[in-house]
Design a protein around this motif. Structure first.
Motif, PDB file in Angstrom:
ATOM      1  N   THR A   1       0.814  -1.216   0.000  1.00 29.53           N
ATOM      2  CA  THR A   1       0.000   0.000   0.000  1.00 29.53           C
ATOM      3  C   THR A   1       0.847   1.264   0.000  1.00 29.53           C
ATOM      4  OG1 THR A   1      -0.169   0.038   2.424  1.00 29.53           O
ATOM      5  CG2 THR A   1      -1.862  -1.181   1.218  1.00 29.53           C
ATOM      6  N   LEU A   2       2.141   1.123   0.299  1.00 29.70           N
ATOM      7  CA  LEU A   2       3.038   2.277   0.303  1.00 29.70           C
ATOM      8  C   LEU A   2       3.681   2.514  -1.058  1.00 29.70           C
ATOM      9  CD1 LEU A   2       4.893   1.580   3.681  1.00 29.70           C
ATOM     10  CD2 LEU A   2       2.891   3.056   3.294  1.00 29.70           C
ATOM     11  N   GLY A   3       3.459   1.585  -1.986  1.00 27.10           N
ATOM     12  CA  GLY A   3       4.159   1.664  -3.262  1.00 27.10           C
ATOM     13  C   GLY A   3       3.241   1.838  -4.456  1.00 27.10           C
TER      14      GLY A   3
ATOM     15  N   ALA B   1      -9.143  -5.389   2.680  1.00 26.82           N
ATOM     16  CA  ALA B   1      -7.900  -4.607   2.708  1.00 26.82           C
ATOM     17  C   ALA B   1      -8.017  -3.350   3.556  1.00 26.82           C
ATOM     18  CB  ALA B   1      -7.480  -4.226   1.291  1.00 26.82           C
ATOM     19  N   GLY B   2      -9.159  -3.158   4.213  1.00 23.65           N
ATOM     20  CA  GLY B   2      -9.408  -1.911   4.930  1.00 23.65           C
ATOM     21  C   GLY B   2      -8.335  -1.528   5.930  1.00 23.65           C
ATOM     22  N   MET B   3      -7.939  -2.470   6.790  1.00 24.30           N
ATOM     23  CA  MET B   3      -6.950  -2.138   7.810  1.00 24.30           C
ATOM     24  C   MET B   3      -5.620  -1.729   7.184  1.00 24.30           C
ATOM     25  SD  MET B   3      -5.296  -4.449  10.893  1.00 24.30           S
ATOM     26  CE  MET B   3      -4.625  -5.667   9.739  1.00 24.30           C
ATOM     27  N   MET B   4      -5.179  -2.452   6.157  1.00 24.46           N
ATOM     28  CA  MET B   4      -3.884  -2.147   5.548  1.00 24.46           C
ATOM     29  C   MET B   4      -3.919  -0.806   4.817  1.00 24.46           C
ATOM     30  SD  MET B   4      -2.311  -4.603   6.802  1.00 24.46           S
ATOM     31  CE  MET B   4      -0.693  -4.213   6.135  1.00 24.46           C
ATOM     32  N   PHE B   5      -5.059  -0.453   4.224  1.00 22.11           N
ATOM     33  CA  PHE B   5      -5.190   0.868   3.622  1.00 22.11           C
ATOM     34  C   PHE B   5      -5.083   1.956   4.686  1.00 22.11           C
ATOM     35  CE2 PHE B   5      -7.862  -0.992  -0.036  1.00 22.11           C
ATOM     36  CZ  PHE B   5      -6.750  -1.092  -0.847  1.00 22.11           C
TER      37      PHE B   5
ATOM     38  N   ASN C   1       1.755  -4.576   3.142  1.00 24.84           N
ATOM     39  CA  ASN C   1       1.082  -5.230   2.023  1.00 24.84           C
ATOM     40  C   ASN C   1      -0.315  -5.713   2.361  1.00 24.84           C
ATOM     41  OD1 ASN C   1       3.780  -5.099   0.909  1.00 24.84           O
ATOM     42  ND2 ASN C   1       3.156  -6.729  -0.499  1.00 24.84           N
ATOM     43  N   MET C   2      -1.270  -5.338   1.510  1.00 28.15           N
ATOM     44  CA  MET C   2      -2.590  -5.948   1.580  1.00 28.15           C
ATOM     45  C   MET C   2      -2.525  -7.267   0.807  1.00 28.15           C
ATOM     46  SD  MET C   2      -3.845  -5.617  -1.732  1.00 28.15           S
ATOM     47  CE  MET C   2      -5.611  -5.669  -1.571  1.00 28.15           C
ATOM     48  N   THR C   3      -3.382  -8.200   1.170  1.00 30.90           N
ATOM     49  CA  THR C   3      -3.338  -9.530   0.567  1.00 30.90           C
ATOM     50  C   THR C   3      -4.697  -9.871  -0.028  1.00 30.90           C
ATOM     51  OG1 THR C   3      -3.790 -10.440   2.772  1.00 30.90           O
ATOM     52  CG2 THR C   3      -1.500 -10.421   2.024  1.00 30.90           C
TER      53      THR C   3
ATOM     54  N   THR D   1     -15.314  -0.147  -2.196  1.00 36.17           N
ATOM     55  CA  THR D   1     -15.491   1.302  -2.054  1.00 36.17           C
ATOM     56  C   THR D   1     -15.796   1.666  -0.607  1.00 36.17           C
ATOM     57  OG1 THR D   1     -16.261   1.528  -4.339  1.00 36.17           O
ATOM     58  CG2 THR D   1     -16.830   3.295  -2.813  1.00 36.17           C
ATOM     59  N   GLU D   2     -16.699   0.925   0.023  1.00 30.39           N
ATOM     60  CA  GLU D   2     -17.038   1.185   1.427  1.00 30.39           C
ATOM     61  C   GLU D   2     -15.826   0.984   2.321  1.00 30.39           C
ATOM     62  OE1 GLU D   2     -20.270  -1.397   2.275  1.00 30.39           O
ATOM     63  OE2 GLU D   2     -21.683  -0.352   0.955  1.00 30.39           O
ATOM     64  N   SER D   3     -15.014  -0.028   2.003  1.00 31.42           N
ATOM     65  CA  SER D   3     -13.816  -0.304   2.792  1.00 31.42           C
ATOM     66  C   SER D   3     -12.811   0.839   2.697  1.00 31.42           C
ATOM     67  CB  SER D   3     -13.173  -1.606   2.292  1.00 31.42           C
ATOM     68  OG  SER D   3     -11.957  -1.862   2.954  1.00 31.42           O
ATOM     69  N   GLN D   4     -12.629   1.379   1.500  1.00 28.47           N
ATOM     70  CA  GLN D   4     -11.731   2.521   1.321  1.00 28.47           C
ATOM     71  C   GLN D   4     -12.209   3.714   2.132  1.00 28.47           C
ATOM     72  OE1 GLN D   4     -10.454   3.446  -2.799  1.00 28.47           O
ATOM     73  NE2 GLN D   4     -11.505   1.573  -3.390  1.00 28.47           N
ATOM     74  N   ASP D   5     -13.517   3.953   2.092  1.00 26.83           N
ATOM     75  CA  ASP D   5     -14.090   5.085   2.808  1.00 26.83           C
ATOM     76  C   ASP D   5     -13.841   4.946   4.307  1.00 26.83           C
ATOM     77  OD1 ASP D   5     -15.670   7.502   2.160  1.00 26.83           O
ATOM     78  OD2 ASP D   5     -17.105   6.660   3.571  1.00 26.83           O
ATOM     79  N   SER D   6     -14.087   3.755   4.853  1.00 27.50           N
ATOM     80  CA  SER D   6     -13.873   3.526   6.278  1.00 27.50           C
ATOM     81  C   SER D   6     -12.396   3.610   6.635  1.00 27.50           C
ATOM     82  CB  SER D   6     -14.436   2.157   6.677  1.00 27.50           C
ATOM     83  OG  SER D   6     -15.843   2.152   6.609  1.00 27.50           O
ATOM     84  N   ALA D   7     -11.529   3.141   5.740  1.00 23.85           N
ATOM     85  CA  ALA D   7     -10.090   3.230   5.995  1.00 23.85           C
ATOM     86  C   ALA D   7      -9.642   4.684   6.114  1.00 23.85           C
ATOM     87  CB  ALA D   7      -9.316   2.527   4.877  1.00 23.85           C
ATOM     88  N   LYS D   8     -10.164   5.523   5.245  1.00 19.96           N
ATOM     89  CA  LYS D   8      -9.819   6.952   5.304  1.00 19.96           C
ATOM     90  C   LYS D   8     -10.306   7.578   6.602  1.00 19.96           C
ATOM     91  CE  LYS D   8     -10.465   7.263   0.283  1.00 19.96           C
ATOM     92  NZ  LYS D   8     -11.302   7.855  -0.792  1.00 19.96           N
TER      93      LYS D   8
END
Length: 358
Positions: A40-42, A252-256, A65-67, A119-126
């Motif tokens: 996620t850093l690259g 992948a939410g936590m890793m994002f 890394n997300m898996t 999409t929901e996971s990205q939103d919650s990660a942010k």
């Protein structure tokens, strides 16, 4: 050829044909295997995975890394030979088709569901990442969806901001249904909204919309409904884009969230070490379980991971077959993950909460 020999030959050929048909006939199974693991850093396929504009960022070394898990498609039918080979491979998992695609779910429906969850996971990660950094994230209640053929169709639209219902200010999505169901079917509900088009222009001008309720027709008790689903829209103070093609689902939410935090803070969360992980993330930072954990640990270790951040509820399953050289770290919250990364960075592996079989 003697009749007895001919009969025996015919029987043998028939048996072989029947065996071939049985082995090659479609079987009600799907196959799961380790999928790509992405830092996620690259960068991935030419795009920086986490792109932040409008706020100062910092370079981040190491890996977070997300898996993923690769699965056969909803329309793909395995035969018995493929199923037997899949069962024999340690790195693969054969499951009943309905486990992955319930109730005859089509490939298009599965893709749509995965995209929505991603999409929901990205939103919650942010949200979780910014809240962790004490950066306020305002939100508002919106019309998330309008039921086709429902009472609100043509009157309310996805993206409309709901300010109040019958004069009661709305601050949480669940309030909407509660206020609607106070009515009897056939009565009017008055919504005060900012139309979606105006809301995008940051207008605060409201208008009132009256919707006549109808009787529900779902499995629950009969009640008044208008045919909308209320949701939350977060108003982020700056732009965070996550670019990751061909990936779906919420895992992948936590890793994002960790990747966002690392990019928004000086230094490296990992100390340059290779950490992978998985887990859903809620707005409040709670880490939830996912599927295919044993396949994700294999994929992470094959890529070079030394540590794997594991949702607490997946720990027992993951600990049954830990890839050699991989340390499983038990996490329940985003704070747990950050504390673990601090220990990993310091080289204090003995302080890490580990997963056990029971």
């Amino acid at each position: 050829m003697p009749r007895r020999t001919a009969t025996l030959l015919a029987s043998t050929l028939t048996l072989i044909a029947l065996l071939c048909i049985a082995l090659l006939a479609p079987a009600p199974y799907s196959e799961m295997s380790p999928g790509p693991t992405v830092n996620t850093l690259g960068d991935y396929e030419g795009d920086t995975v986490i792109q932040i504009t409008g706020h100062k960022t910092y370079p981040a070394a190491g890996n977070l890394n997300m898996t993923t898990v690769r699965v056969t498609g909803a329309d793909y039918s395995m035969n018995l030979v493929e199923s037997l080979l899949g069962w024999a491979r340690r790195s693969d998992k054969v499951v009943e088709h309905d486990t992955l695609y319930p109730q005859g779910q089509t490939a298009e429906e599965a893709d749509q569901q995965n995209a929505e969850e991603f999409t929901e996971s990205q939103d919650s990660a942010k949200v979780a990442a910014l809240e962790e950094l004490k950066i306020p994230v305002p939100s508002r209640v919106i019309v998330a969806a309008v039921v086709k053929g429902g009472a609100a169709e043509g009157l309310l639209h996805a993206g409309d901001v709901i300010k109040d219902v019958d004069g009661t200010a709305i601050t949480k999505p669940e309030q909407v249904a509660g206020l609607v169901t106070k009515h009897k079917a056939g009565e009017k509900v008055v919504f005060t909204i900012v139309p979606a088009a105006d809301a995008k222009k940051k207008s605060t001008t409201t208008r009132q919309v009256s919707v006549t309720t109808r009787t529900s027709h779902d499995d629950g008790p009969a009640r008044a409904v208008v045919g909308i689903q209320a949701g939350v829209e977060h108003l982020f103070p700056f732009t965070i884009d996550i670019k990751l093609a061909d990936v779906g689902g919420p895992s992948a939410g936590m890793m994002f969230a960790l990747g966002i935090i690392d990019k928004l803070t000086p230094g490296d969360l990992t100390g340059g070490k290779f950490v992978a992980g998985t887990g859903t993330i809620a707005d409040d930072g709670t880490v939830g379980p996912i599927g295919g954990i044993s396949l994700k640990t294999i994929g992470a270790r094959n890529k070079g991971a030394k540590y794997f951040l594991t949702p607490a509820d997946n720990c027992e399953e993951a600990a049954k077959d830990i890839p050699s050289g991989l340390t499983l770290v038990k996490v329940k919250t985003l704070d747990d993950a950050l504390a673990a990364l601090k220990d990993i960075k310091a080289g204090d592996d003995s302080a890490l909460p580990s997963c056990s079989k029971s």
